[in-house]
Scaffold this motif. Structure first.
Motif, PDB file in Angstrom:
ATOM      1  N   ALA A 144       0.815  -1.224   0.000  1.00  0.00           N
ATOM      2  CA  ALA A 144       0.000   0.000   0.000  1.00  0.00           C
ATOM      3  C   ALA A 144       0.845   1.269   0.000  1.00  0.00           C
ATOM      4  N   GLY A 145       2.117   1.156   0.291  1.00  0.00           N
ATOM      5  CA  GLY A 145       2.979   2.334   0.307  1.00  0.00           C
ATOM      6  C   GLY A 145       2.835   3.197   1.541  1.00  0.00           C
ATOM      7  N   ILE A 146       2.348   2.626   2.640  1.00  0.00           N
ATOM      8  CA  ILE A 146       2.234   3.378   3.888  1.00  0.00           C
ATOM      9  C   ILE A 146       3.646   3.672   4.407  1.00  0.00           C
ATOM     10  N   ALA A 147       3.891   4.905   4.811  1.00  0.00           N
ATOM     11  CA  ALA A 147       5.213   5.301   5.298  1.00  0.00           C
ATOM     12  C   ALA A 147       5.622   4.442   6.490  1.00  0.00           C
ATOM     13  N   ALA A 148       6.906   4.116   6.574  1.00  0.00           N
ATOM     14  CA  ALA A 148       7.400   3.210   7.609  1.00  0.00           C
ATOM     15  C   ALA A 148       7.122   3.730   9.017  1.00  0.00           C
ATOM     16  N   HIS A 149       7.206   5.064   9.218  1.00  0.00           N
ATOM     17  CA  HIS A 149       6.979   5.595  10.570  1.00  0.00           C
ATOM     18  C   HIS A 149       5.529   5.439  11.005  1.00  0.00           C
ATOM     19  N   ASN A 150       4.622   5.155  10.067  1.00  0.00           N
ATOM     20  CA  ASN A 150       3.224   4.918  10.409  1.00  0.00           C
ATOM     21  C   ASN A 150       2.910   3.447  10.637  1.00  0.00           C
ATOM     22  N   LEU A 151       3.951   2.613  10.635  1.00  0.00           N
ATOM     23  CA  LEU A 151       3.777   1.179  10.901  1.00  0.00           C
ATOM     24  C   LEU A 151       4.769   0.723  11.964  1.00  0.00           C
ATOM     25  N   PRO A 152       4.704   1.324  13.161  1.00  0.00           N
ATOM     26  CA  PRO A 152       5.588   0.868  14.240  1.00  0.00           C
ATOM     27  C   PRO A 152       5.202  -0.530  14.703  1.00  0.00           C
ATOM     28  N   GLU A 153       6.020  -1.106  15.555  1.00  0.00           N
ATOM     29  CA  GLU A 153       5.828  -2.500  15.949  1.00  0.00           C
ATOM     30  C   GLU A 153       4.517  -2.729  16.689  1.00  0.00           C
ATOM     31  N   HIS A 154       4.064  -1.736  17.461  1.00  0.00           N
ATOM     32  CA  HIS A 154       2.889  -1.945  18.310  1.00  0.00           C
ATOM     33  C   HIS A 154       1.679  -1.102  17.901  1.00  0.00           C
ATOM     34  N   ALA A 155       1.652  -0.584  16.707  1.00  0.00           N
ATOM     35  CA  ALA A 155       0.517   0.250  16.286  1.00  0.00           C
ATOM     36  C   ALA A 155       0.437   0.284  14.767  1.00  0.00           C
ATOM     37  N   VAL A 156      -0.655   0.879  14.280  1.00  0.00           N
ATOM     38  CA  VAL A 156      -0.850   1.061  12.842  1.00  0.00           C
ATOM     39  C   VAL A 156      -1.427   2.447  12.623  1.00  0.00           C
ATOM     40  N   GLY A 157      -0.726   3.304  11.904  1.00  0.00           N
ATOM     41  CA  GLY A 157      -1.253   4.628  11.595  1.00  0.00           C
ATOM     42  C   GLY A 157      -2.416   4.553  10.629  1.00  0.00           C
TER      43      GLY A 157
END
Length: 365
Positions: free
Chosen positions: A131-144
């Motif tokens: 989907a091309g979601i930025a890496a900082h919006n996919l941390p280990e314990h959350a989803v932006g």
């Protein structure tokens, strides 16, 4: 501060629902659709309890996300308004009352440090893959999932020309008039803006140079009428013409413009922060939680929410489903992404206490 960044109004489902929520938790407000239940672990798997900040934000999520999700899956979504501190306490007691949280990645960074969130298996989310979601919006314990911003707003009838940068905001000679900026009481102070005004490039902001930031703040301090401590206050000050420029949450600026106020805003140097999903440790309905997270990240769902509430999608494909008028109001539009920056939530989580203490000492000096 945990807020929806536009405006808050409590939506009570029924007096009985409120009483049920109080009996179970001693705090919180039950909102939205669906039925109340005793606990996260003991309820039906067709019922999902989600915590969000309420108000217009909850209304938009209900229409764009929760209701179509329930129609497709048969899983009813009940929303409650808990502060993160309440959920942290519930997790520590081993009895989380929600299955899924909607909050900022900054809050989730803190909860991760405290061991209060489940790790997220991003491979379970079909909408994330490719989907091309930025890496900082996919941390280990959350989803932006959606992005808001703080930016500069100004009165077009009070200035001879439009300010283009935070350097202009700090230029009290060419842009005369009183200003307003955010205080540490309303989240965390806008030290990034002070550094941008002092010539620091967008990609060199972090780690923040606190000495330089506070020195820059001291230079503008005499022209700041109010360091605002609630999200509504800067819009009030600007609307009453008590200030000519202010930092402001982007949706508030749009509200002023829709009211016919002579107000404009500048995306250059906007500070972005992402709201997302987090699963409290010990939550009992993770399968349904994953289904809702996945549903919310579909491009068409992301676009539907952005049309109702001025926060930007994290999925780039959603932008193709939005008009130019809507994109102009969103921090993650292709154009606006180029001129702003993403908050380093790890830095702020590590340094917030020290910055707040220094801010208070500086403010009292």
């Amino acid at each position: 501060m945990e807020d929806n960044r536009i405006g808050r109004r409590t939506v009570l489902r029924t007096a009985g629902a409120l009483a049920a929520a109080t009996a179970v938790t001693g705090c919180g407000t039950l909102m939205g659709s669906g039925e109340s239940r005793g606990s996260s672990g003991g309820g039906s798997k067709k019922r999902l309890v989600v915590s969000n900040s309420g108000g217009a934000y909850n209304d938009a999520l209900t229409k764009a996300v929760y209701e179509p999700f329930a129609k497709e899956t048969g899983i009813t979504v009940t929303t409650v308004n808990y502060q993160s501190a309440q959920i942290i306490a519930q997790v520590r007691q081993g009895r989380p009352q929600v299955d899924l949280m909607d909050n900022t990645l900054l809050i989730f960074q803190k909860m991760t440090r405290l061991g209060c969130l489940e790790p997220v298996d991003h491979d379970r989310l079909k909408s994330v893959k490719g989907a091309g979601i930025a890496a900082h919006n996919l941390p280990e314990h959350a989803v932006g999932k959606n992005v808001w911003a703080s930016l500069m707003a100004y009165r077009t009838d009070s200035l001879k020309r439009a300010p283009k940068s935070w350097a202009d905001f700090w230029n009290t000679h060419s842009f005369a008039g009183q200003r307003s900026l955010q205080s540490a009481e309303a989240d965390y102070p806008e030290l990034e803006f002070a550094l941008l005004a002092d010539g620091v490039p967008l990609d060199k902001l972090y780690p923040l140079d606190l000495d330089r930031a506070f020195a820059s703040m001291s230079r503008i301090r005499g022209e700041v009428k109010k360091f605002w401590n609630t999200g509504a206050l800067p819009a009030v000050l600007l609307g009453r013409k008590e200030v000519v420029m202010t930092s402001l949450w982007s949706g508030r600026a749009d509200e002023l413009i829709q009211q016919g106020q002579p107000v404009a805003y500048q995306w250059n140097g906007a500070r972005r922060l992402t709201n997302g999903w987090g699963i409290p440790k010990g939550a009992g309905n993770t399968d349904a939680a994953y289904k809702l997270i996945d549903f919310s990240l579909r491009p068409e769902v992301q676009a539907a929410f952005a049309k109702l509430f001025p926060q930007g999608p994290v999925v780039p494909a959603a932008a193709k489903l939005l008009s130019d008028d809507v994109l102009a109001t969103l921090p993650t539009s292709p154009q606006n992404l180029k001129t702003g920056f993403d908050t380093d939530v790890a830095w702020w989580d590590e340094n917030l206490e020290a910055v707040t203490k220094r801010w208070q000492e500086w403010a009292d000096a």
